[in-house]
Design a protein around this motif. Structure first.
Motif, short mmCIF file in Angstrom:
data_model
loop_
_atom_site.label_atom_id
_atom_site.label_comp_id
_atom_site.label_asym_id
_atom_site.label_seq_id
_atom_site.Cartn_x
_atom_site.Cartn_y
_atom_site.Cartn_z
N ALA A 1 0.93 -1.23 0.10
CA ALA A 1 0.02 -0.01 0.13
C ALA A 1 0.85 1.13 0.13
CB ALA A 1 -0.89 -0.07 1.13
N GLY A 2 2.19 1.11 0.24
CA GLY A 2 3.10 2.20 0.04
C GLY A 2 3.26 2.62 -1.13
N PHE A 3 4.29 3.73 -1.28
CA PHE A 3 4.75 4.32 -2.63
C PHE A 3 5.01 3.29 -3.60
CE2 PHE A 3 8.79 6.56 -3.86
CZ PHE A 3 8.40 7.04 -5.10
N LEU B 1 -0.61 -0.26 7.14
CA LEU B 1 -0.88 1.11 6.94
C LEU B 1 -0.45 1.93 8.21
CD1 LEU B 1 -4.86 0.61 5.83
CD2 LEU B 1 -2.57 1.04 4.56
N ASP B 2 1.01 1.70 8.24
CA ASP B 2 1.62 2.47 8.90
C ASP B 2 1.30 4.10 8.95
OD1 ASP B 2 3.60 4.26 10.56
OD2 ASP B 2 5.34 3.15 9.65
N PRO B 3 0.89 4.56 10.24
CA PRO B 3 0.24 6.08 10.50
C PRO B 3 1.38 7.07 9.91
CG PRO B 3 -0.06 5.13 12.44
CD PRO B 3 0.70 3.98 11.52
N VAL C 1 3.09 6.90 7.23
CA VAL C 1 3.20 6.94 5.97
C VAL C 1 1.67 7.11 5.44
CG1 VAL C 1 3.54 5.51 3.90
CG2 VAL C 1 4.81 5.24 5.86
N HIS C 2 0.59 6.84 6.21
CA HIS C 2 -0.72 6.74 5.86
C HIS C 2 -1.82 7.95 6.48
CE1 HIS C 2 0.05 3.46 2.94
NE2 HIS C 2 0.54 3.07 3.80
N SER C 3 -0.94 8.87 7.21
CA SER C 3 -1.78 9.53 8.00
C SER C 3 -2.87 10.48 7.30
CB SER C 3 -0.76 10.57 8.65
OG SER C 3 -0.68 11.62 7.88
N HIS D 1 9.15 -8.32 -1.06
CA HIS D 1 8.96 -7.86 0.45
C HIS D 1 9.24 -6.46 0.37
CE1 HIS D 1 9.36 -7.68 4.65
NE2 HIS D 1 10.65 -7.80 4.58
N LEU D 2 8.43 -5.64 0.70
CA LEU D 2 8.69 -4.10 0.57
C LEU D 2 8.43 -3.53 2.07
CD1 LEU D 2 8.57 -4.77 -2.63
CD2 LEU D 2 7.45 -2.73 -2.90
N ALA D 3 7.60 -4.42 2.75
CA ALA D 3 7.06 -3.54 4.04
C ALA D 3 8.54 -3.29 4.84
CB ALA D 3 6.35 -4.68 4.76
N ALA D 4 8.38 -2.12 5.32
CA ALA D 4 9.54 -1.63 6.05
C ALA D 4 9.13 -0.24 6.50
CB ALA D 4 10.97 -1.65 5.26
N LYS D 5 10.06 0.04 7.83
CA LYS D 5 10.21 1.52 8.25
C LYS D 5 11.23 2.32 7.39
CE LYS D 5 8.34 3.19 11.56
NZ LYS D 5 7.13 3.97 11.97
N VAL D 6 10.72 3.13 6.80
CA VAL D 6 11.29 3.88 6.00
C VAL D 6 11.89 5.33 6.47
CG1 VAL D 6 12.10 4.83 3.72
CG2 VAL D 6 10.56 2.68 4.16
N GLN E 1 12.69 -3.74 14.67
CA GLN E 1 11.48 -4.47 14.99
C GLN E 1 10.80 -5.04 13.49
OE1 GLN E 1 10.41 -6.17 17.14
NE2 GLN E 1 8.08 -6.65 16.79
N ASN E 2 10.42 -3.64 12.91
CA ASN E 2 9.79 -3.73 11.47
C ASN E 2 10.44 -4.46 10.58
OD1 ASN E 2 6.90 -2.45 11.66
ND2 ASN E 2 8.11 -1.31 13.05
N ASN E 3 11.84 -3.90 10.39
CA ASN E 3 12.62 -4.30 9.22
C ASN E 3 13.27 -5.50 9.37
OD1 ASN E 3 11.69 -1.83 8.64
ND2 ASN E 3 13.66 -0.86 8.31
N ILE F 1 13.56 -8.90 -2.61
CA ILE F 1 13.73 -7.73 -1.54
C ILE F 1 14.12 -6.56 -2.04
CG2 ILE F 1 15.18 -7.52 0.53
CD1 ILE F 1 13.37 -10.19 0.47
N ALA F 2 13.20 -5.34 -1.36
CA ALA F 2 13.66 -3.96 -1.72
C ALA F 2 14.57 -3.84 -0.64
CB ALA F 2 12.34 -3.31 -1.48
N SER F 3 15.86 -3.74 -1.04
CA SER F 3 17.00 -3.00 -0.31
C SER F 3 17.27 -1.75 -0.78
CB SER F 3 18.30 -3.95 -0.32
OG SER F 3 19.27 -3.45 0.58
N SER F 4 18.49 -1.21 -0.10
CA SER F 4 18.67 0.34 -0.39
C SER F 4 20.19 0.62 -0.59
CB SER F 4 18.30 0.87 0.92
OG SER F 4 19.04 2.20 1.11
N MET F 5 20.25 1.69 -1.16
CA MET F 5 21.86 2.18 -1.49
C MET F 5 22.27 2.58 -0.15
SD MET F 5 21.59 6.04 -1.75
CE MET F 5 20.36 6.98 -1.03
N PHE G 1 17.62 -0.04 -4.12
CA PHE G 1 17.06 1.17 -4.72
C PHE G 1 17.91 2.29 -4.52
CE2 PHE G 1 12.76 -0.96 -4.12
CZ PHE G 1 12.72 -1.55 -4.87
N PHE G 2 18.07 3.14 -5.29
CA PHE G 2 18.60 4.47 -5.03
C PHE G 2 17.42 5.42 -4.67
CE2 PHE G 2 23.36 4.34 -5.42
CZ PHE G 2 23.76 3.08 -5.41
N GLY G 3 17.83 6.58 -4.34
CA GLY G 3 16.67 7.52 -3.88
C GLY G 3 15.52 7.63 -4.92
N THR G 4 14.23 7.12 -4.51
CA THR G 4 13.19 7.08 -5.37
C THR G 4 12.07 8.23 -5.18
OG1 THR G 4 13.58 4.62 -5.19
CG2 THR G 4 11.36 5.35 -6.35
#
Ligand SMILES: NC(=O)c1ccc[n+]([C@@H]2O[C@H](COP(=O)([O-])OP(=O)(O)OC[C@H]3O[C@@H](n4cnc5c(N)ncnc54)[C@H](O)[C@@H]3O)[C@@H](O)[C@H]2O)c1
Ligand SMILES: [Zn+2]
Length: 383
Positions: A12-14, A36-38, A40-42, A80-85, A99-101, A124-128, A217-220
């Motif tokens: 449900a995220g970006f 639906l982490d608040p 992100v989805h406030s 697997h994209l769910a994560a605190k970002v 905990q989340n990641n 897996i959605a990892s990060s630069m 992923f680099f800055g998206t």
């Protein structure tokens, strides 16, 4: 064409919401699992309006094994994209990010290996961010990987020296594209959790014969990016400030650079790794290969929005920030045929026209949280 049943955690995220739409259009059956982490989805406690209505939505937390196991039952592919970002926030919400990641990923892996299922690929959605400072060139030593910067080093003799120096001879350096072979050197808790996700998934995937593909992923940027999260997405943060008539807050001197990639190109990479067996048990950078300075980003947004506000250059170092990073995309281009298609100027227009439609849909209630984030980081002595 073969169609699959696909689970997207954090769908449900970006980034996930764009992937959902693409996969549904190709005829796949798609399930989104998201809490639906608040943060992100406030603006909408329900599923976001941009989430494709054809999707099966399951409200659940990745750390909750029993809900997750039921969902995995007859799924073919897991993204697997769910994560605190949020790199800066992770430095004072340590347990929350771990905990989340990290724990969240371990619960997913537990479910995959201990309960019957037919999952044939895990992406897996990892990060630069796992690189920290990336590759640089020293005229005497060639390619080097400098240490991550610290506040005390930057304020030598009361003078801000932002750029890292050669770890061998202390000479100045030229930033170079960072490849997957660069050593991991996380500079934030968030980055550590992404590296842990990578390592755990690759280990378990290889052990149990579940093909794993990891994308760094680099800055998206692009439409659907959280406008309520002041800790991630430089374009979203600047655009919400500028639209509110405020100066974009720029850390350091603004000449730090990033590799910004449009979400449509991230989706291209996510689909390529699903389709191609050459991606199994591999790690790929996903960027454009082109650096852009932070000041250029702020100026491009102001120009397109036609709003004149001054940049507020803070000349402050934010703990964990790297100076320059951009991707070497040779591996993903040669192995999978990836080619970034969206130029920055066009991509930023797509993003800004979405943000403006959101602004009218939400009756102008999008607010600028950048100052609150700065205050919080100052309180935690991270700025
Ligand atoms: N946006 C970027 O620039 C970027 C860069 C590198 C990596 N990534 C990675 O890509 C992935 C997606 O990022 P995004 O930008 O779309 O972020 P996002 O915050 O928009 O989406 C993440 C989604 O995960 C959900 N989520 C968070 N914790 C959860 C939990 N415990 N259980 C279930 N759902 C949970 C959130 O509600 C949200 O919908 C993340 O793994 C992130 O680390 C993003
Ligand atoms: Zn040197």
């Amino acid at each position: 064409m073969v169609t699959y049943k696909i689970l997207i955690t954090g769908g449900a995220g970006f980034i996930g919401s764009h992937l959902v739409h693409e996969l549904l259009n190709q005829g796949h059956y798609v399930i989104v699992f998201d809490n639906l982490d608040p943060q992100v989805h406030s603006y909408s406690p329900q599923t976001p309006p941009y989430l494709d209505s054809r999707v099966e939505f399951i409200h659940g937390d990745i750390t909750n094994a029993s809900t997750l196991q039921k969902v995995l039952n007859d799924v073919d592919i897991v993204y697997h994209l769910a994560a605190k970002v949020g790199v800066a926030q992770s430095m004072y919400k340590i347990a929350d990010f771990v905990q989340n990641n990290t724990t969240g990923t371990s619960v997913l892996l537990d479910s995959l290996v201990n309960k019957p299922n037919n999952v044939r690929k895990l992406i897996i959605a990892s990060s630069m961010s796992i690189y920290g400072e990336g590759a640089y060139w020293c005229e005497d030593h060639g390619i080097v990987y400098p240490e991550n910067r610290s506040k005390s080093e930057i304020f030598i003799n009361q003078k801000n020296i932002w750029d890292p120096v050669c770890p061998l001879c202390r000479k100045s350096l030229i930033p170079k594209p960072t490849s997957e072979l660069a050593p991991a050197n996380p500079s934030t808790v968030y980055a550590y959790t992404k590296l842990q996700q990578e390592n755990l998934c690759m280990l378990i995937g290889k052990t149990y014969g579940i093909p794993v593909s990891i994308l760094r992923f680099f800055g998206t940027y692009g439409s659907h990016q959280a406008l309520s999260n002041p800790y991630t997405g430089v374009c979203a943060i600047f655009a919400t400030s500028i639209l509110a008539g405020n100066s974009p807050l720029i850390y350091e001197d603004g000449n730090q650079s990033r590799d910004l990639i449009h979400v449509s190109d991230i989706c291209q990479a996510l689909q390529l790794v699903m389709e191609k067996p050459e991606a199994n048990y591999e790690i790929f950078n996903v960027g454009t290969g082109n650096p852009v300075s932070i000041i250029e980003v702020a100026n491009a947004i102001k120009k397109i929005l036609n709003i004149q506000v001054d940049n507020q250059i803070l000349y402050k170092f934010r703990a964990g920030d790297v100076r320059h990073i951009f991707a070497d995309i040779t591996k993903i281009s040669e192995k999978l045929g990836f080619k970034p298609k969206m130029p920055f100027k066009e991509g930023i227009r797509e993003f800004l026209s979405w943000i403006q439609s959101e602004k009218s849909r939400l009756y102008s209630s999008i607010s600028d949280h950048a100052k609150d984030a700065l205050n919080q980081l100052q309180k935690s002595k991270l700025v």
